[in-house]
Design a protein around this motif. Structure first.
Motif, short mmCIF file in Angstrom:
data_model
loop_
_atom_site.label_atom_id
_atom_site.label_comp_id
_atom_site.label_asym_id
_atom_site.label_seq_id
_atom_site.Cartn_x
_atom_site.Cartn_y
_atom_site.Cartn_z
N LEU A 60 0.86 -1.18 0.00
CA LEU A 60 0.00 0.00 0.00
C LEU A 60 0.89 1.22 0.00
O LEU A 60 1.69 1.40 0.93
CB LEU A 60 -0.93 0.00 1.22
CG LEU A 60 -1.90 1.17 1.33
CD1 LEU A 60 -2.86 1.21 0.14
CD2 LEU A 60 -2.68 1.09 2.62
N ASP A 61 0.78 2.02 -1.05
CA ASP A 61 1.63 3.21 -1.23
C ASP A 61 3.12 2.84 -1.14
O ASP A 61 3.91 3.54 -0.52
CB ASP A 61 1.27 4.30 -0.21
CG ASP A 61 -0.16 4.82 -0.41
OD1 ASP A 61 -0.61 4.88 -1.57
OD2 ASP A 61 -0.81 5.13 0.60
N PHE A 90 -7.30 -0.51 3.13
CA PHE A 90 -7.51 0.91 2.87
C PHE A 90 -7.96 1.62 4.13
O PHE A 90 -8.69 1.05 4.94
CB PHE A 90 -8.57 1.11 1.77
CG PHE A 90 -8.13 0.65 0.42
CD1 PHE A 90 -7.09 1.28 -0.25
CD2 PHE A 90 -8.77 -0.41 -0.20
CE1 PHE A 90 -6.70 0.87 -1.50
CE2 PHE A 90 -8.39 -0.83 -1.46
CZ PHE A 90 -7.35 -0.19 -2.12
N THR A 91 -7.55 2.88 4.28
CA THR A 91 -8.10 3.67 5.38
C THR A 91 -9.57 3.91 5.07
O THR A 91 -9.94 4.14 3.94
CB THR A 91 -7.36 5.02 5.51
OG1 THR A 91 -7.36 5.67 4.25
CG2 THR A 91 -5.95 4.85 6.01
N TYR A 123 -7.13 2.55 -7.77
CA TYR A 123 -6.60 2.13 -6.47
C TYR A 123 -5.43 1.16 -6.59
O TYR A 123 -4.86 0.77 -5.59
CB TYR A 123 -7.71 1.50 -5.62
CG TYR A 123 -8.69 2.52 -5.11
CD1 TYR A 123 -8.43 3.23 -3.94
CD2 TYR A 123 -9.86 2.79 -5.80
CE1 TYR A 123 -9.33 4.18 -3.48
CE2 TYR A 123 -10.76 3.74 -5.34
CZ TYR A 123 -10.49 4.43 -4.19
OH TYR A 123 -11.37 5.38 -3.73
N LYS A 144 -2.77 1.82 -3.83
CA LYS A 144 -2.51 3.18 -3.36
C LYS A 144 -3.76 3.72 -2.71
O LYS A 144 -4.88 3.41 -3.12
CB LYS A 144 -2.03 4.08 -4.51
CG LYS A 144 -2.80 3.95 -5.78
CD LYS A 144 -2.09 4.65 -6.90
CE LYS A 144 -2.70 4.21 -8.23
NZ LYS A 144 -2.01 4.66 -9.38
N ASN A 145 -3.57 4.47 -1.64
CA ASN A 145 -4.70 5.03 -0.88
C ASN A 145 -5.29 6.23 -1.56
O ASN A 145 -4.69 6.99 -2.19
CB ASN A 145 -4.23 5.42 0.53
CG ASN A 145 -5.09 4.76 1.57
OD1 ASN A 145 -6.19 4.31 1.32
ND2 ASN A 145 -4.54 4.71 2.77
#
Length: 145
Positions: A60-61, A90-91, A123, A144-145
């Motif tokens: 993630l990222d 994910f947040t 995403y 990616k967030n």
């Protein structure tokens, strides 16, 4: 009396022969499994980090996934589109992506690629690797967030 026994034995032999022939001819050419059934049913599942059957490897990222509670559910009925639900990554919680186009590469359908997007927001991408007749599938996500 012996004539009756002999006739009865012949009758039983004929019945057994007919039933045996019917049993063997009733089986069609369904011994060969349909490869498409295996692709669909085996790729479907809940992918989690460390799972032996449906393993999840994600970033993630650019950072490796740290959450052991992460789970991605993959469902497809035709291996053309899928519903993919991402939990614990994910947040903001759970995100479900519907009608995700799938691209299967290699002649045996050993890698299934997809892109996770919602409207104009991308995403990330993902892939599932594993042969349709095998066991132990790995989903790799670059998110990616």
């Amino acid at each position: 009396m012996q004539t009756i026994d002999l006739n009865f034995k012949k009758f039983l032999l004929i019945i057994v022969s007919i039933l045996s022939a019917a049993a063997f001819t009733a089986c069609g050419d369904d011994d060969e499994p349909n490869r498409e059934d295996f692709i669909q049913s085996y790729y479907d599942g809940v992918y989690t980090p460390g799972s032996a059957e449906h393993a999840l490897v994600a970033t993630l990222d650019g950072e490796p996934l740290a959450s052991s509670s992460a789970a991605v559910t993959f469902r497809s009925s035709d291996m053309k589109k899928a519903t993919i639900t991402v939990k614990g990554i994910f947040t903001g919680g759970t995100k479900t992506f519907n009608n995700v186009p799938l691209i299967t590469s290699s002649t045996d359908g050993e890698i299934c690629n997809f892109e996770l997007s919602e409207g104009s927001t991308n995403y990330g991408t993902g892939a599932i690797a594993g042969a349709p007749y095998g066991s132990g599938y790995v989903m790799t996500l670059t998110l990616k967030n």
